[in-house]
Design a protein around this motif. Structure first.
Motif, PDB file in Angstrom:
ATOM      1  N   VAL A  18     -17.111 -20.053  55.589  1.00 32.19           N
ATOM      2  CA  VAL A  18     -18.372 -20.603  55.109  1.00 32.19           C
ATOM      3  C   VAL A  18     -18.722 -21.786  56.012  1.00 32.19           C
ATOM      4  CG1 VAL A  18     -19.585 -21.632  53.157  1.00 32.19           C
ATOM      5  CG2 VAL A  18     -17.843 -19.897  52.749  1.00 32.19           C
ATOM      6  N   ARG A  75     -17.042 -15.757  48.347  1.00 34.44           N
ATOM      7  CA  ARG A  75     -18.252 -16.335  48.942  1.00 34.44           C
ATOM      8  C   ARG A  75     -19.125 -17.008  47.888  1.00 34.44           C
ATOM      9  NH1 ARG A  75     -20.167 -16.654  53.482  1.00 34.44           N
ATOM     10  NH2 ARG A  75     -19.026 -14.946  54.428  1.00 34.44           N
ATOM     11  N   GLU A  76     -19.330 -16.339  46.744  1.00 35.45           N
ATOM     12  CA  GLU A  76     -20.125 -16.931  45.663  1.00 35.45           C
ATOM     13  C   GLU A  76     -19.508 -18.240  45.186  1.00 35.45           C
ATOM     14  OE1 GLU A  76     -22.195 -13.302  43.244  1.00 35.45           O
ATOM     15  OE2 GLU A  76     -20.080 -13.690  42.868  1.00 35.45           O
ATOM     16  N   ALA A  78     -17.511 -20.302  46.887  1.00 32.58           N
ATOM     17  CA  ALA A  78     -17.587 -21.320  47.926  1.00 32.58           C
ATOM     18  C   ALA A  78     -18.993 -21.877  48.074  1.00 32.58           C
ATOM     19  CB  ALA A  78     -17.111 -20.732  49.251  1.00 32.58           C
ATOM     20  N   GLU A  79     -20.002 -21.068  47.834  1.00 32.29           N
ATOM     21  CA  GLU A  79     -21.388 -21.523  48.002  1.00 32.29           C
ATOM     22  C   GLU A  79     -21.744 -22.687  47.071  1.00 32.29           C
ATOM     23  OE1 GLU A  79     -23.696 -20.841  50.249  1.00 32.29           O
ATOM     24  OE2 GLU A  79     -22.426 -19.408  51.280  1.00 32.29           O
ATOM     25  N   LEU A  80     -21.010 -22.871  45.992  1.00 32.89           N
ATOM     26  CA  LEU A  80     -21.267 -24.000  45.092  1.00 32.89           C
ATOM     27  C   LEU A  80     -21.042 -25.343  45.778  1.00 32.89           C
ATOM     28  CD1 LEU A  80     -20.081 -22.253  42.058  1.00 32.89           C
ATOM     29  CD2 LEU A  80     -21.634 -24.137  41.786  1.00 32.89           C
ATOM     30  N   ARG A  82     -21.850 -26.044  48.923  1.00 31.03           N
ATOM     31  CA  ARG A  82     -22.821 -26.304  50.002  1.00 31.03           C
ATOM     32  C   ARG A  82     -24.052 -26.981  49.477  1.00 31.03           C
ATOM     33  NH1 ARG A  82     -23.255 -22.665  54.739  1.00 31.03           N
ATOM     34  NH2 ARG A  82     -25.225 -22.088  53.876  1.00 31.03           N
TER      35      ARG A  82
END
Length: 82
Positions: A18, A75-76, A78-80, A82
């Motif tokens: 990411v 991925r979902e 980890a996106e928290l 960003r």
């Protein structure tokens, strides 16, 4: 007498890359999430019982964390951060 040596616990790399985040294995199925400057944001844990990824965010300047939720993909989760 036979001695059985404990099996080493393997710390795997985070399943996806990411941009803007660094993932460091902290324990089997647990990764520390940090910014490129090294400041720790929280953790992502892969729960083996149901396959989901749980996200915990560290409160700035403390050791307390807050659970933000569970996700079906790394991925979902980890996106928290960003």
């Amino acid at each position: 007498m036979t001695t059985i040596a404990p099996q080493p616990r393997i710390r795997e790399p985070f399943p996806v890359e990411v941009p803007g985040l660094a993932f460091t294995p902290a324990a089997p199925g647990l990764w520390r999430v940090a910014r490129p400057d090294g400041s720790v944001l929280g953790h992502v844990e892969h729960r083996s019982d149901d396959g989901r990824f749980a996200v915990r965010r560290l409160a700035s300047g403390t050791l307390r964390s807050t659970e933000l939720g569970e996700f079906w993909s790394a991925r979902e989760a980890a996106e928290l951060f960003r």
